[in-house]
Design an enzyme around this catalytic site. Sequence first.
Site, mmCIF file in Angstrom:
data_model
loop_
_atom_site.group_PDB
_atom_site.id
_atom_site.type_symbol
_atom_site.label_atom_id
_atom_site.label_comp_id
_atom_site.label_asym_id
_atom_site.label_seq_id
_atom_site.Cartn_x
_atom_site.Cartn_y
_atom_site.Cartn_z
ATOM 1 N N TRP A 103 0.822 -1.210 0.000
ATOM 2 C CA TRP A 103 0.000 0.000 0.000
ATOM 3 C C TRP A 103 0.851 1.252 0.000
ATOM 4 C CZ3 TRP A 103 -4.332 -1.242 -1.817
ATOM 5 C CH2 TRP A 103 -4.892 -2.492 -1.530
ATOM 6 N N ASP A 173 -1.156 6.767 6.361
ATOM 7 C CA ASP A 173 -2.279 5.905 6.009
ATOM 8 C C ASP A 173 -2.468 4.935 7.180
ATOM 9 O OD1 ASP A 173 -4.060 4.023 5.060
ATOM 10 O OD2 ASP A 173 -2.882 3.487 3.288
ATOM 11 N N LYS A 197 -12.029 -1.427 7.725
ATOM 12 C CA LYS A 197 -11.246 -2.392 8.479
ATOM 13 C C LYS A 197 -11.440 -2.221 9.984
ATOM 14 C CE LYS A 197 -7.732 -2.551 4.834
ATOM 15 N NZ LYS A 197 -7.893 -3.946 4.399
#
Length: 362
Positions: A103, A173, A197
């Site tokens: 990511w 992030d 999540k």
Amino acid sequence: MTHRVFNFNAGPAALPIEVLKQAQAEFLNYQETGMSILETSHRSKAYEAVNREAEATLKELLGLGDNYRVLFLQGGASTQFAMIPMNFLPQGRTADYILTGAWSEKALKEAKLFGNTHIAATTGEDNYKRIPKIGEIQLSENPAYVHITSNNTIFGTQWQDFPSFGQAPLIADMSSDILNKPFDAEKFSLIYAGAQKNLGPSGVTVVIARKELLENNPKDIPTMMRYETHAKNDSLYNTPPAFSVYILNLVLQWLKGQGGLAAIEKRNVEKASLIYNAIDQSGGYYRGHAQKDSRSLMNITFRLPSEELEKTFASQAEKAGLIGLKGHRSVGGLRASIYNAMTVEGCRALEQFMLNFQQKNG
């Protein structure tokens, strides 16, 4: 409700059962409005109250004051990969990225489309088994910002302590571990997280930012891609993902009811220890991917002696009501995602399944 499985999927992930029950009870008639929150105008007093409470509660949980704003946006963390450099990477400056997994690589790829970038550190040569040491991080001269990914769902690593870089704005992030434990949120100029999540359902992306970052954004980028557009309009410039924000707000109230971040960390450590102990005490039958000093509380990744055994493990686990244990398609193996809503009971069930599976197949 007759049967609930233990959901170990990486996302969309499990939600607290208390939240689901409350949403069920309010579904047809929210706050005596005579209609569902799904039908309620985002300009109504009922929804605006949800929006305000969600922002206030998130700031309360993080210990942030009036110098921060919380925005509820759309497009997932993947859109933030582009919005951040569009807003904060001016011509002639450089943005620094610390790579700890897939990511962070994707975030860097998007930033390269808008300006100069620099890889300040990477553990890619170690197959992302660890987080970089502070001494390994080499910043560019006067970076526009430094970007990290706090937790890595695919490789199962997590920053144990967050770095500081002086005047360089730190951006993170935190999609897969936000609110999993207390941390100094004021270290960060901007935090972003897809909700699906650890915060709520898919559809809403949370951005937490210092107010000065949300002003005077470049006027040569689309209106919807400017943070100040959403800040000036309290995340209501366009129709927001109202139901997702509503569920997110219920999750935040649930977190407060659990005792806040200190209490949830204690439970998360207990949960993770059950599974890591099963790995560590297996004599090598289960092999964790992450180095011990970089292990994630949220995503536990491991391998078995063969891919065939891994397939059998995942299949038999699903029949036992333990869902979503296959590793990410890019790396294989197995992964247990144990976000805040996963119960201790679920982790104990997985630990026992691991012990039994090894006994029968080891």
